[in-house]
Scaffold this motif. Sequence first.
Motif, PDB file in Angstrom:
ATOM      1  N   UNK A 137       0.848  -1.208   0.000  1.00  0.00           N
ATOM      2  CA  UNK A 137       0.000   0.000   0.000  1.00  0.00           C
ATOM      3  C   UNK A 137       0.872   1.242   0.000  1.00  0.00           C
ATOM      4  N   UNK A 138       1.882   1.200   0.816  1.00  0.00           N
ATOM      5  CA  UNK A 138       2.805   2.360   0.902  1.00  0.00           C
ATOM      6  C   UNK A 138       3.456   2.625  -0.440  1.00  0.00           C
ATOM      7  N   UNK A 139       3.862   1.513  -1.051  1.00  0.00           N
ATOM      8  CA  UNK A 139       4.541   1.649  -2.340  1.00  0.00           C
ATOM      9  C   UNK A 139       3.606   2.273  -3.372  1.00  0.00           C
ATOM     10  N   UNK A 140       2.413   1.759  -3.427  1.00  0.00           N
ATOM     11  CA  UNK A 140       1.486   2.238  -4.449  1.00  0.00           C
ATOM     12  C   UNK A 140       1.047   3.677  -4.190  1.00  0.00           C
ATOM     13  N   UNK A 141       0.835   3.963  -2.895  1.00  0.00           N
ATOM     14  CA  UNK A 141       0.281   5.298  -2.584  1.00  0.00           C
ATOM     15  C   UNK A 141       1.336   6.395  -2.558  1.00  0.00           C
ATOM     16  N   UNK A 142       2.494   6.061  -2.026  1.00  0.00           N
ATOM     17  CA  UNK A 142       3.441   7.153  -1.726  1.00  0.00           C
ATOM     18  C   UNK A 142       4.758   7.061  -2.487  1.00  0.00           C
ATOM     19  N   UNK A 143       5.187   5.844  -2.775  1.00  0.00           N
ATOM     20  CA  UNK A 143       6.532   5.709  -3.350  1.00  0.00           C
ATOM     21  C   UNK A 143       6.489   5.683  -4.869  1.00  0.00           C
ATOM     22  N   UNK A 144       5.668   4.830  -5.398  1.00  0.00           N
ATOM     23  CA  UNK A 144       5.620   4.654  -6.850  1.00  0.00           C
ATOM     24  C   UNK A 144       5.386   5.962  -7.610  1.00  0.00           C
ATOM     25  N   UNK A 145       4.456   6.815  -7.125  1.00  0.00           N
ATOM     26  CA  UNK A 145       4.187   8.036  -7.886  1.00  0.00           C
ATOM     27  C   UNK A 145       5.403   8.945  -8.073  1.00  0.00           C
ATOM     28  N   UNK A 146       6.368   8.821  -7.200  1.00  0.00           N
ATOM     29  CA  UNK A 146       7.519   9.743  -7.319  1.00  0.00           C
ATOM     30  C   UNK A 146       8.748   9.072  -7.933  1.00  0.00           C
ATOM     31  N   UNK A 147       8.586   7.859  -8.423  1.00  0.00           N
ATOM     32  CA  UNK A 147       9.743   7.186  -9.010  1.00  0.00           C
ATOM     33  C   UNK A 147       9.806   7.418 -10.513  1.00  0.00           C
ATOM     34  N   UNK A 148      11.014   7.498 -11.017  1.00  0.00           N
ATOM     35  CA  UNK A 148      11.205   7.609 -12.464  1.00  0.00           C
ATOM     36  C   UNK A 148      12.243   6.578 -12.892  1.00  0.00           C
ATOM     37  N   UNK A 149      11.810   5.403 -13.219  1.00  0.00           N
ATOM     38  CA  UNK A 149      12.783   4.409 -13.691  1.00  0.00           C
ATOM     39  C   UNK A 149      13.291   4.817 -15.060  1.00  0.00           C
ATOM     40  N   UNK A 150      14.573   4.565 -15.285  1.00  0.00           N
ATOM     41  CA  UNK A 150      15.164   4.945 -16.578  1.00  0.00           C
ATOM     42  C   UNK A 150      15.922   3.762 -17.152  1.00  0.00           C
ATOM     43  N   UNK A 183      17.896   2.042 -14.227  1.00  0.00           N
ATOM     44  CA  UNK A 183      18.223   2.605 -12.908  1.00  0.00           C
ATOM     45  C   UNK A 183      17.042   3.393 -12.379  1.00  0.00           C
ATOM     46  N   UNK A 184      16.877   3.353 -11.074  1.00  0.00           N
ATOM     47  CA  UNK A 184      15.797   4.085 -10.407  1.00  0.00           C
ATOM     48  C   UNK A 184      16.399   4.843  -9.232  1.00  0.00           C
ATOM     49  N   UNK A 185      16.157   6.116  -9.207  1.00  0.00           N
ATOM     50  CA  UNK A 185      16.647   6.870  -8.053  1.00  0.00           C
ATOM     51  C   UNK A 185      15.630   6.815  -6.939  1.00  0.00           C
ATOM     52  N   UNK A 186      16.108   6.592  -5.719  1.00  0.00           N
ATOM     53  CA  UNK A 186      15.233   6.692  -4.544  1.00  0.00           C
ATOM     54  C   UNK A 186      15.179   8.167  -4.168  1.00  0.00           C
ATOM     55  N   UNK A 187      14.048   8.799  -4.405  1.00  0.00           N
ATOM     56  CA  UNK A 187      14.005  10.256  -4.198  1.00  0.00           C
ATOM     57  C   UNK A 187      14.297  10.634  -2.753  1.00  0.00           C
ATOM     58  N   UNK A 212       9.974  -4.118  -7.573  1.00  0.00           N
ATOM     59  CA  UNK A 212      10.630  -3.543  -8.747  1.00  0.00           C
ATOM     60  C   UNK A 212       9.970  -3.948 -10.061  1.00  0.00           C
ATOM     61  N   UNK A 213       9.324  -5.075 -10.079  1.00  0.00           N
ATOM     62  CA  UNK A 213       8.712  -5.474 -11.339  1.00  0.00           C
ATOM     63  C   UNK A 213       7.556  -4.574 -11.725  1.00  0.00           C
ATOM     64  N   UNK A 214       6.973  -3.924 -10.717  1.00  0.00           N
ATOM     65  CA  UNK A 214       5.915  -2.953 -11.035  1.00  0.00           C
ATOM     66  C   UNK A 214       6.485  -1.776 -11.813  1.00  0.00           C
ATOM     67  N   UNK A 215       7.800  -1.557 -11.643  1.00  0.00           N
ATOM     68  CA  UNK A 215       8.414  -0.430 -12.337  1.00  0.00           C
ATOM     69  C   UNK A 215       8.612  -0.735 -13.820  1.00  0.00           C
ATOM     70  N   UNK A 216       8.688  -1.993 -14.144  1.00  0.00           N
ATOM     71  CA  UNK A 216       8.942  -2.367 -15.540  1.00  0.00           C
ATOM     72  C   UNK A 216       7.903  -3.411 -15.954  1.00  0.00           C
ATOM     73  N   UNK A 217       6.680  -2.987 -16.190  1.00  0.00           N
ATOM     74  CA  UNK A 217       5.631  -3.960 -16.514  1.00  0.00           C
ATOM     75  C   UNK A 217       5.992  -4.764 -17.769  1.00  0.00           C
ATOM     76  N   UNK A 218       5.788  -6.022 -17.662  1.00  0.00           N
ATOM     77  CA  UNK A 218       6.056  -6.902 -18.807  1.00  0.00           C
ATOM     78  C   UNK A 218       7.500  -7.354 -18.867  1.00  0.00           C
ATOM     79  N   UNK A 219       8.362  -6.775 -18.031  1.00  0.00           N
ATOM     80  CA  UNK A 219       9.777  -7.152 -18.065  1.00  0.00           C
ATOM     81  C   UNK A 219      10.119  -8.034 -16.884  1.00  0.00           C
ATOM     82  N   UNK A 220      11.239  -8.711 -17.060  1.00  0.00           N
ATOM     83  CA  UNK A 220      11.696  -9.548 -15.960  1.00  0.00           C
ATOM     84  C   UNK A 220      12.975  -8.938 -15.372  1.00  0.00           C
ATOM     85  N   UNK A 221      12.976  -8.761 -14.096  1.00  0.00           N
ATOM     86  CA  UNK A 221      14.167  -8.197 -13.439  1.00  0.00           C
ATOM     87  C   UNK A 221      15.125  -9.329 -13.130  1.00  0.00           C
ATOM     88  N   UNK A 222      16.306  -9.249 -13.708  1.00  0.00           N
ATOM     89  CA  UNK A 222      17.261 -10.350 -13.524  1.00  0.00           C
ATOM     90  C   UNK A 222      18.271 -10.085 -12.418  1.00  0.00           C
TER      91      UNK A 222
END
Lengths: 723, 515
Positions: A137-150, A183-187, A212-222
């Motif tokens: 819940x925390x991730x979805x509500x507060x963390x995910x919105x401010x992340x910018x995976x690159x 890469x994803x910066x932790x703000x 982390x997989x929510x950050x890259x939908x459809x991808x597999x984090x190795x």
Amino acid sequence: MSVEEFTRPEYYINRELSWLEFDQRVLDEAKDEQNPLLERAKFLGITLSNLDEFFMVRVAGLKDDIRDATRKRPEMVDPAGMTSSEQFKAISLRTHKLMDDVYMIYNNMLIPQLEQAGFIITDLSRCSEEDREFLKRRFEDEIYPVLTPMAVDPSRPFPLILNKSLNLALFVRDPEGEKHFATVQAPSVLPRLVQLPGSSFILLEDVLTLFMEKLFPGCQVEAAAAYRITRSGDFSFQEEDAEDLLREMEQSLKQRRRGEAVRLEMNKDAEHKLCTYLLKALELEKQDLYLVDGPVDISFVSRAGRLMPLDYLKKDDLIPQVPQDLIGEQDLYEAIRRKDILLSHPYESFQPVVNFIEKAAEDPNVLAIKQTLYRVSGNSPIVQALAKAADNGKQVTVLVEVKARFDEENNIHWAKKLEKAGCHVIYGLVGLKTHCKLTIVVRRDEDRIRRYIHMSTGNYNDVTARLYTDLGFFTCRETIGADASALFNALTGYGDPPDMRSLTAAPIGLRRRFIALISRETEHARAGRKARIIAKMNSLLDPEIIAYLYEASSAGVEIDLIVRGICALKPGIPGVSENIHVRSIVGWLLEHSRIYYFYNDSHEEYYLASADWMSRNLDRRVELLFPIEDEKLRKRLWDMLRIYLSDTQKARVMDKDGGYAKADGRGKPVIGSQEYFYSEALSHAVEAEEEPHRIFRPMESNMPASDETDDVEYKQQDDDDDE
Amino acid sequence: MNKDIVTAAVDLGSGSIRLKIVQQTEQGEISVLENVVRTVAVGRDTFSTGRISMEMADEICRVLLGFKKLMNEYKVRRRRIVATSALREAENADAVLELIRVRTGLTVDVLPRTEERYLTRQGALSAIPGFRKMTRDGLMYTRIGSGTTQIAAYDKSGLCFSQTTQLGTLRIHQMLASIEKETLRFQEILSEYITETIQPVLRHGKQQEYERYLISGAVCEAIYRIEENKSRKESYAEFDFSRFEEMYERIINKSAVQIEKEYDLNTETAELILPSVMLIHTFGRLVGAKTLVFSFGGLLDGVLWELSAAKKNEKQRERSYEDLLAYTKVLADRFQCDRRHDDTVNDYAMELFDRLRKPRGYTDRHRILLQMAVLLHETGKFLNLTNYADNSAMLVQAFEFSGISWEERHMIATMIRLFENIELTPKDPAYEEFDRNERLVISGLSMIMRLADGLDYSRKQKFGHVGIQVSKNCLILTAETEQNAMLEQWRLSGFANQVQEILGLELELHIKGGM
């Protein structure tokens, strides 16, 4: 031997290595079980932030030299005879060892003890289902919105990673089967420690890894690993060509966030290929990689006390006391007229210094106020008082040194504010940093105009005045007033550098003066007379001064040096420095005062200064050396020096190889100098309370002035250590 | 606290612009609040091209604005900004002065040479407490400059000698530079040269041995530092001459470069040390000096001295007038004037002046000029008895007086001419330079001289006290003697028309004499 012969490289210790030994001494405080737990955690945090700055400035400088040397000119060689490459190699070895020590303390001492106190940092393996649900819940509500995976691919180059930021490096495989780096910066707006239900904490990067997989939908984090880079923090600009110094500084500050990378930190279990990839992308070498046995950047542990009620694990706050020279005094200016006044901070309150300006701002008899400002606190009462004085029609001249490294933005802000209030703001001298701490209040007293002077070894910063030891001095002696005025006129461009009688200033004579004072002791010793020097400072680096100290020692002068940080001098070398003893005091307060004593054949001389024995102080800064002539104050200084030299708790004695060992306290009284001075200040205050109607109470509550104290990065490193 | 006692002076010199702000405490002490020097080579332009460049003028304005800010900080009420040779000799001085006035609001006074010397000397003397006591036993004074050296002597009656020689440190430095290459005996040669130049001057000035020798000038600070190995704290310093000689021996064989390095001086100062000490050494020996007194006061101090309103300084001002008159008498004696007659005439002239001063608006300054005219009006007889007045006027303008301006000397000279009944009209070149008010003063004072001289026309000091009354339209002179007073009566009655015309008074004589 002539002085020149004392300049051989074997007589000098490399500056950077000496500094690392200093940082080791700071870290040793984190190990010292006599310190309360949270204080030890703080020292660990300080060690790491010190190291950050070290890499940003010193290591970056060496790397620049190494890089440039291959194309342009040979590498520089330091007084100890080491090239930049040699230094870099030695630094890398030593720092890796230091980091191992850091994590040993973290893993084996601090974390277990914090856990015992109820402060638990958990990991994913110990999270319950409830915890995971909470985190989701925390991730979805507060963390995910401010992340910018690159992600990185041919169309998206490696992004710019911010200096000292926490990031997650990943290898992901896209639905087409292509492998990419991302890469994803932790703000920094997000807390490093995420609190779980039940009061334990989990690291932010662990939360990111979990989802982390929510950050890259459809991808597999190795593979995934946290990392942190340190970038060069130095910048230079042509101040002589700068039409507008302020604007030039502001633009240059933006560059700081994007200097070249100098260090990469990752956990030792990170996938090797991730490490290699990052090293290549950041143009770093293997020795720039620091694989740590724990989370990257563990400085968060120093803030444990803010996350949980653990006050009992802290040292009691120091409460600055009424200065003994002001006990019973009703009026500060009247007191200064009657006698010179010495303030020993932080044991004695900084409030009289603030009062000095505040009162001047309101006093109709005050004609003018002039002050140098090097580093001020965020909401400085002194700056406010200066603005008020200008509002009240006083002539206010302020010399704001905008080039105070890492404080430039703050100082620019205050410079603008003062100018708006009507102060005459000056930005120092081209090519020189104004480092002296000087205030002049010109006041029309009943009988004449007088100059009331304040000079200090420390900055006009009411926050650091609670954390650093410094000495401040009030006087209205005419000779000092005339010299101070003449110096200020030169700084503001009204007049030429003056010929002064009582004060000595760098760069117009301070080096010469120190050499003359040391040489005079040498002459006394050669003539068979007793000769002694005691000097307390933050750093001792200047080769010429060191050579003269060697000469003095070889002539028979007894020399005691109390050097908190870097010391390039090697004590105990037969025929060179066997009469020189060096000790360093690192304690809960940052030793910052500078005291110089010369026996001078029983005509003793005491000086305080804003300067250390470093080339930058003597040649590239405006500094002040001022004599203490009042007998009572000289006795006080003598007692201070005696206590510093008797410290058996926090003093480390230096050997001729640059190593330090605890002072031998066998058969001697147990003395911690900082505790001693504090209890001395307390007892003076208590004595004063026992005498009714003679109490001068500083305008302070018994609580810390503000939360700002906790927020200050109390660094066991001179805030001026920027070269 | 009296706000008026914070005063400031600025000196726009050839090599620097200086500011001094002082306060005078209730106890009468003067303490320096600010002493600021800004190196600006104002003279560089003037002495090389004859004009001050606009860049230099900008720099001057910038510096003066900073000084003005400092003066405002102390709420200075009385100030004076002066300039000397660099502006005095610049062709575009007027434009530069106007630029300064417009940009800074400050008015600069360009000092005539005589006033500059006068104020510089006053500055040097005022720096020495108890200076007057020192003069009682005899004191020789030199102000060492780069182009000239002023020499003056004092005895118990005050200033008895004053002269400027073309013997400055720069000239000696130039000589030294060339002689050094030729011979190792340059000390001897230079000493001889200095002696030869000074001897004729001292022939008049040296009335006695002067055990105390006072020196002022820019090099004093540097010489002090060499001697004491520290910067000076007081406004003056005393040394035994023997100690100075030891220092002299120590440094005389050193080069300027060695002196610069050893004593931490700048190049310019170091180069002037040797010529200065040579001058002092030679001079000191010639006058028999036992004690050297260095005064660190200069032009700025003199300007401040003048600005200061304290009684103490008014006393000093009176003393400086006394010095001027004492020196005037010395000159009169040198030219064998009749002192008894001149003193008698002076007494009468002063009585007349004091009676006429208020209605005619005369000042203290006029009083001094009148006295000087009376004492010197017959100096020309030393050269030639006929037309001696012209000679006297010429001598007055040739004498070196420190403390009066060229214009004032010209007034004295014109008074002397008028006194001799040389008819001058406004069209006469000698008169043309004066404005109407000045012409009225000159004619009035010379009329007083004639009347006073008339009362002792026989030079026998026949009358003791002379009663002088000025009623509404009458000037009444009453005098009695047992001797025959017909000559004086005749002389004075011949002035009746002139007294009517010039002073607007009817002359009434009540002179009684014996047979």
